[in-house]
Design a protein around this motif. Structure first.
Motif, PDB file in Angstrom:
ATOM      1  N   SER A 265       5.386   1.089  56.824  1.00  0.00           N
ATOM      2  CA  SER A 265       6.824   1.116  56.517  1.00  0.00           C
ATOM      3  C   SER A 265       7.328  -0.313  56.371  1.00  0.00           C
ATOM      4  O   SER A 265       6.619  -1.270  56.731  1.00  0.00           O
ATOM      5  N   GLY A 266       8.563  -0.433  55.898  1.00  0.00           N
ATOM      6  CA  GLY A 266       9.200  -1.749  55.861  1.00  0.00           C
ATOM      7  C   GLY A 266       9.486  -2.242  57.273  1.00  0.00           C
ATOM      8  O   GLY A 266       9.369  -3.435  57.555  1.00  0.00           O
ATOM      9  N   THR A 267       9.848  -1.329  58.159  1.00  0.00           N
ATOM     10  CA  THR A 267      10.123  -1.700  59.552  1.00  0.00           C
ATOM     11  C   THR A 267       8.863  -2.315  60.167  1.00  0.00           C
ATOM     12  O   THR A 267       8.923  -3.355  60.844  1.00  0.00           O
TER      13      THR A 267
ATOM     14  N   LEU B 183       8.284  -5.773  58.814  1.00  0.00           N
ATOM     15  CA  LEU B 183       9.164  -6.755  59.456  1.00  0.00           C
ATOM     16  C   LEU B 183       8.645  -7.111  60.853  1.00  0.00           C
ATOM     17  O   LEU B 183       8.602  -8.284  61.241  1.00  0.00           O
TER      18      LEU B 183
ATOM     19  N   PHE C   8      20.502  -3.584  56.907  1.00  0.00           N
ATOM     20  CA  PHE C   8      19.993  -2.397  57.594  1.00  0.00           C
ATOM     21  C   PHE C   8      19.378  -2.890  58.905  1.00  0.00           C
ATOM     22  O   PHE C   8      18.700  -3.911  58.931  1.00  0.00           O
TER      23      PHE C   8
ATOM     24  N   ALA D 222      16.893  -2.454  60.658  1.00  0.00           N
ATOM     25  CA  ALA D 222      15.465  -2.748  60.826  1.00  0.00           C
ATOM     26  C   ALA D 222      15.112  -4.175  60.414  1.00  0.00           C
ATOM     27  O   ALA D 222      14.044  -4.674  60.762  1.00  0.00           O
TER      28      ALA D 222
ATOM     29  N   THR E 207      18.341 -11.114  54.218  1.00  0.00           N
ATOM     30  CA  THR E 207      18.227  -9.876  53.430  1.00  0.00           C
ATOM     31  C   THR E 207      18.896 -10.137  52.086  1.00  0.00           C
ATOM     32  O   THR E 207      19.946 -10.789  52.049  1.00  0.00           O
TER      33      THR E 207
ATOM     34  N   ASP F  36      13.718 -10.418  54.050  1.00  0.00           N
ATOM     35  CA  ASP F  36      13.610  -8.966  53.956  1.00  0.00           C
ATOM     36  C   ASP F  36      13.980  -8.609  52.514  1.00  0.00           C
ATOM     37  O   ASP F  36      15.148  -8.643  52.125  1.00  0.00           O
TER      38      ASP F  36
ATOM     39  N   HIS G 238      15.475  -4.413  49.454  1.00  0.00           N
ATOM     40  CA  HIS G 238      16.373  -3.918  48.399  1.00  0.00           C
ATOM     41  C   HIS G 238      16.087  -4.611  47.066  1.00  0.00           C
ATOM     42  O   HIS G 238      16.804  -4.344  46.101  1.00  0.00           O
TER      43      HIS G 238
ATOM     44  N   SER H 151      10.150  -2.927  52.110  1.00  0.00           N
ATOM     45  CA  SER H 151       9.983  -1.483  52.300  1.00  0.00           C
ATOM     46  C   SER H 151       9.530  -0.863  50.982  1.00  0.00           C
ATOM     47  O   SER H 151       9.898  -1.342  49.900  1.00  0.00           O
TER      48      SER H 151
ATOM     49  N   ASN I  49      10.003   2.521  50.925  1.00  0.00           N
ATOM     50  CA  ASN I  49      10.601   3.811  51.272  1.00  0.00           C
ATOM     51  C   ASN I  49      11.374   4.422  50.080  1.00  0.00           C
ATOM     52  O   ASN I  49      11.859   3.701  49.215  1.00  0.00           O
TER      53      ASN I  49
ATOM     54  N   LYS J 177      13.894   2.884  47.328  1.00  0.00           N
ATOM     55  CA  LYS J 177      13.783   1.439  47.077  1.00  0.00           C
ATOM     56  C   LYS J 177      13.344   1.172  45.622  1.00  0.00           C
ATOM     57  O   LYS J 177      12.656   2.005  45.014  1.00  0.00           O
TER      58      LYS J 177
HETATM   59  C1  LIG Z   1      17.160  -3.953  54.196  1.00  0.00           C
HETATM   60  C2  LIG Z   1      16.153  -3.011  54.791  1.00  0.00           C
HETATM   61  N1  LIG Z   1      15.225  -3.497  55.624  1.00  0.00           N
HETATM   62  C3  LIG Z   1      14.286  -2.716  56.166  1.00  0.00           C
HETATM   63  C4  LIG Z   1      14.239  -1.369  55.928  1.00  0.00           C
HETATM   64  C5  LIG Z   1      13.239  -0.513  56.614  1.00  0.00           C
HETATM   65  O1  LIG Z   1      12.287  -0.019  55.758  1.00  0.00           O
HETATM   66  P1  LIG Z   1      11.530   1.354  56.082  1.00  0.00           P
HETATM   67  O2  LIG Z   1      12.511   2.465  55.970  1.00  0.00           O
HETATM   68  O3  LIG Z   1      10.449   1.411  55.047  1.00  0.00           O
HETATM   69  O4  LIG Z   1      10.976   1.217  57.458  1.00  0.00           O
HETATM   70  C6  LIG Z   1      15.164  -0.803  55.042  1.00  0.00           C
HETATM   71  C7  LIG Z   1      15.073   0.629  54.687  1.00  0.00           C
HETATM   72  O5  LIG Z   1      15.757   1.483  54.673  1.00  0.00           O
HETATM   73  C8  LIG Z   1      16.168  -1.644  54.482  1.00  0.00           C
HETATM   74  O6  LIG Z   1      17.121  -1.132  53.680  1.00  0.00           O
END
Ligand SMILES: Cc1ncc(COP(=O)(O)O)c(C=O)c1O
Length: 417
Positions: free
Chosen positions: A72-74, A77, A99, A101, A143, A169, A172, A193, A195, A198
């Motif tokens: 995942s993006g989380t 990070l 966001f 995360a 971000t 990050d 987006h 991410s 996800n 995106k």
């Molecule tokens: C700016 C930002 N960072 C991180 C994330 C987290 O990514 P993920 O949902 O893949 O864990 C998101 C996702 O929604 C995001 O919008």
């Protein structure tokens, strides 16, 4: 006078049947690739097959030495912070509006997210970063909110002057660039991410980009224990002896998600070109609508157009509350007009106001945020209306109906007061 507003019983301006926006575009090519992957492998512990192809594709696309996929993006990070040697008690300056995360993995490292005021566009303000630097500050995380590149020249200058790592990050902003340089390539490492909605999507997933060898090996140690760590970390590296366990976490992407992302990566520049065209069309027309303000990107800055953000200006519509304006848009059938939800100023979230319940004894417990701490970010968030940006020429007709809906409400706003 009878109103024509749909909210008051009139006919909706948008007549196209929904859904009006779905993402990512999935076609028979995507389906064939996923089916082939099902037959080939649904678990890839090493850097092989579709995972290697995706990582190589990302390296080529971004022009970086290393792309490391994650679940995942989380997770990306989290791995990026750990790889950047963020340690307990260290402070990392993060945008107040993002966001969560972007910043929340810092709690797990017992490090302190220090929220920084943004500009009206929601991106971190380099001038305000400088005010927050202390002897404990180690890094600045940026971000590129809604796909608009942040002021990287300003940020890199501040970070270099104080010997701080720059992290991005890019969740987006896949493919967005500043003077031809892609976002995600300005600092020590970046996280993205993959996800659902995106700009580049695998359904779920993420990745870290870096040119730095040590950061690459540390991301592997954090996210890819055993096979990948054993094969990719050189034997004489101090982390090599930890390869079997890594740092205890396994954060691999699923091969089917990698197959979707790989399919989408080949189309990303086409999506961006189409979105840019429709975004310009929407921007030109919506900028003329009383009640809405639209900012155009500076020369040389190419957003990903993850969303087109509009600033609602109630003063131009007799003080009509944004909730009512938005409700009227939805009633007109312009159902993709949205207000930012969980992507909000972090000081409004319990985790940032009172982290102690979830992370007892965390060093952040002395730094409690509250509503009102970040007036610029909070004002912008409260006045933002956004739209996803279509990318196909045939979507221009739908875009025209959305523009007509906004004009209609603006023209008839008095009937809603
Ligand atoms: C700016 C930002 N960072 C991180 C994330 C987290 O990514 P993920 O949902 O893949 O864990 C998101 C996702 O929604 C995001 O919008």
């Amino acid at each position: 006078m009878t109103s024509t507003l749909a909210l008051l019983g009139g006919k909706p301006a948008v007549t196209a049947t929904g859904p009006h926006f779905t993402w990512p575009p999935i076609d028979d090519t995507t389906r064939a690739k996923v089916t082939a992957q099902l037959d080939e492998a649904i678990s890839l512990p090493g850097r092989s097959g579709i995972v290697a192809e995706l990582e190589e594709g990302l390296q080529d696309y971004f022009g970086v030495r290393h792309a490391i996929t994650t679940s995942s993006g989380t997770a990306a990070l989290h791995a990026a912070y750990w790889a950047a040697r963020i340690r307990p008690g260290d402070e990392v300056i993060v945008p107040a509006w993002t966001f969560h995360a972007t910043a929340s993995p810092l709690f797990h490292l017992r490090a302190v997210p220090v929220l920084c005021e943004t500009g009206p566009d929601g991106n971190i303000d380099p001038a305000r970063v400088e005010e927050l630097i202390t002897p404990r500050t180690r890094a600045v995380m940026v971000t590129h909110l809604w796909g608009k590149p942040a002021d990287m020249a300003g940020l890199v200058a501040v970070a270099n002057a104080h010997d701080l790592a720059v992290l991005e990050d890019g969740s987006h902003a896949h493919g967005a660039s500043i003077a031809g340089q892609k976002v995600g390539t300005f600092g020590l490492a970046s996280a993205f991410s993959l996800n659902g909605p995106k700009p580049l999507s695998g359904g779920e997933g993420g990745f870290v980009l870096t040119d730095d060898e040590d950061t690459y090996h540390r991301v592997l140690t954090f996210a890819h224990y055993n096979k990948r760590a054993r094969t990719e970390i050189p034997e004489d590296h101090p982390l090599a002896r930890y390869a079997v366990t890594g740092a205890g976490l396994k954060l691999r992407i699923h091969p089917l998600a990698a197959a979707i992302a790989h399919d989408q990566l080949a189309r990303l520049d086409g999506y961006l070109a189409g979105r840019t065209e429709i975004a310009h069309h929407l921007t030109d027309r919506l900028a003329q609508v009383p009640g809405l303000k639209v900012t155009t990107p500076p020369e040389g800055v190419l957003p990903s157009w993850y969303a087109l953000t509009l600033t609602y200006t109630p003063d131009e519509l007799g003080g009509l509350p944004i909730e009512r304006f938005h409700q009227a848009l939805l009633a007109e059938g312009a159902t993709e007009f949205d207000r930012p939800g969980s992507t909000c100023p972090l000081n409004q979230l319990p985790l940032y106001q009172d982290p102690g319940m979830l992370f007892p004894g965390h060093p952040h417990s002395q730094r409690r945020y509250q509503h009102g701490d970040f007036p610029v970010a909070e004002h912008s968030h409260a006045h933002t209306v956004k739209l996803p940006v279509w990318h196909r020429e045939q979507d221009l007709e739908l875009a025209a109906q959305y523009i007509a809906a906004a004009i209609k409400i603006s023209d008839h706003h008095k009937e809603l007061l």
